[in-house]
Design a protein around this motif. Structure first.
Motif, mmCIF file in Angstrom:
data_model
loop_
_atom_site.group_PDB
_atom_site.id
_atom_site.type_symbol
_atom_site.label_atom_id
_atom_site.label_comp_id
_atom_site.label_asym_id
_atom_site.label_seq_id
_atom_site.Cartn_x
_atom_site.Cartn_y
_atom_site.Cartn_z
ATOM 1 N N ARG A 56 -6.850 -35.336 -10.228
ATOM 2 C CA ARG A 56 -7.526 -34.034 -10.284
ATOM 3 C C ARG A 56 -8.148 -33.645 -8.938
ATOM 4 O O ARG A 56 -8.659 -32.536 -8.782
ATOM 5 N N ARG A 57 -8.104 -34.545 -7.963
ATOM 6 C CA ARG A 57 -8.753 -34.284 -6.690
ATOM 7 C C ARG A 57 -7.909 -33.367 -5.816
ATOM 8 O O ARG A 57 -6.768 -33.082 -6.122
ATOM 9 N N ASP A 58 -8.499 -32.877 -4.731
ATOM 10 C CA ASP A 58 -7.861 -31.801 -3.976
ATOM 11 C C ASP A 58 -6.721 -32.260 -3.069
ATOM 12 O O ASP A 58 -5.597 -31.787 -3.185
ATOM 13 N N PHE A 59 -7.009 -33.200 -2.160
ATOM 14 C CA PHE A 59 -6.040 -33.575 -1.139
ATOM 15 C C PHE A 59 -5.727 -35.070 -1.219
ATOM 16 O O PHE A 59 -6.557 -35.865 -1.653
ATOM 17 N N THR A 60 -4.541 -35.434 -0.778
ATOM 18 C CA THR A 60 -4.120 -36.833 -0.882
ATOM 19 C C THR A 60 -5.079 -37.768 -0.164
ATOM 20 O O THR A 60 -5.308 -38.893 -0.608
ATOM 21 N N ILE A 61 -5.654 -37.321 0.956
ATOM 22 C CA ILE A 61 -6.546 -38.191 1.730
ATOM 23 C C ILE A 61 -7.928 -38.300 1.108
ATOM 24 O O ILE A 61 -8.769 -39.060 1.611
ATOM 25 N N ASN A 62 -8.179 -37.546 0.046
ATOM 26 C CA ASN A 62 -9.448 -37.627 -0.677
ATOM 27 C C ASN A 62 -9.290 -38.310 -2.027
ATOM 28 O O ASN A 62 -10.230 -38.305 -2.833
ATOM 29 N N ALA A 63 -8.129 -38.874 -2.294
ATOM 30 C CA ALA A 63 -7.849 -39.440 -3.621
ATOM 31 C C ALA A 63 -7.753 -40.964 -3.607
ATOM 32 O O ALA A 63 -7.275 -41.555 -4.561
#
Length: 224
Positions: free
Chosen positions: A113-120
């Motif tokens: 559900r998170r925004d960007f791959t680097i924030n997941a």
């Protein structure tokens, strides 16, 4: 790989583990650690439900900052740490907030559900780094990419449009082409975002030393 976890954070994770719950450091803290950048806040995620978290941390000072959304703030060695129950996506009607909070027992659904791959990213000492959406590859290539369909991500929460440009400027990343096109295609949704939140993102963007480059490239977004 092994990441050094501060004692005040590890203590909270151990407390959940001792009560047979999962717990991970999640999101921006892991990204910053992988980039050797300073971490200002550690966020934790767990399969423990809010009422279960209250029981686990009964001996701690806690703040019910967002219990109905699954978040409990726990003070550990005078550090406030937000701990949130795994959640999954529900429908968005106002282009900013989900209509309802749906808890899940699966960490992958929470990361999805998170925004960007680097924030997941998520991390704990037992499992190491978990990267369901190839964020480490994007991190190494200095690419900012939405998880899944970027138009859907921005339609759900239009603030992600500004977050994308801010992150790119702060990290000196290039925005992946499909994500970039979606930013321009969905930019009118920013009319749903409060001026206060827009100001916060704008302020963060202006403090990036390469903001002038991105301002020129994304001028249409900022002058909507």
């Amino acid at each position: 790989m092994k990441i050094e976890i501060p004692g005040y954070v590890k203590g909270l994770m151990d407390q959940l583990n001792q009560n047979r719950y999962e717990c991970y450091i999640v999101g921006g803290a892991v990204r910053s650690l992988l980039l050797d950048l300073p971490v200002h806040d550690y966020d934790l995620t767990t399969n423990a439900l809010p009422e279960q978290m209250k029981e686990v941390f009964a001996s701690y000072k806690t703040i019910e900052t967002g219990v109905k959304h699954g978040t409990l703030t726990v003070l550990s060695a005078h550090h406030p740490v937000e701990i949130t129950t795994y959640r999954k996506d529900s429908a968005y009607q106002d282009h900013r907030h989900p209509d309802a909070v749906q808890f899940t027992s699966a960490i992958e659904e929470d990361c999805a559900r998170r925004d960007f791959t680097i924030n997941a990213f998520c991390y704990n000492e037992q499992d190491g780094l978990r990267d369901f959406f190839h964020g480490k590859e994007d991190l190494e290539r200095h690419i900012l990419r939405c998880i899944g369909d970027p138009e859907q991500r921005f339609d759900e929460d239009a603030l992600r449009i500004l977050r994308a440009v801010r992150f790119a400027a702060q990290l000196h990343f290039q925005i992946e082409e499909n994500t970039k096109q979606a930013i321009f295609h969905k930019r009118e949704l920013l009319s749903y975002i409060s001026l206060e939140r827009i100001h916060e993102e704008w302020n963060g963007f202006l403090h990036a030393d390469t903001c002038s480059i991105y301002l020129k490239e994304y001028l249409e977004v900022f002058t909507l």
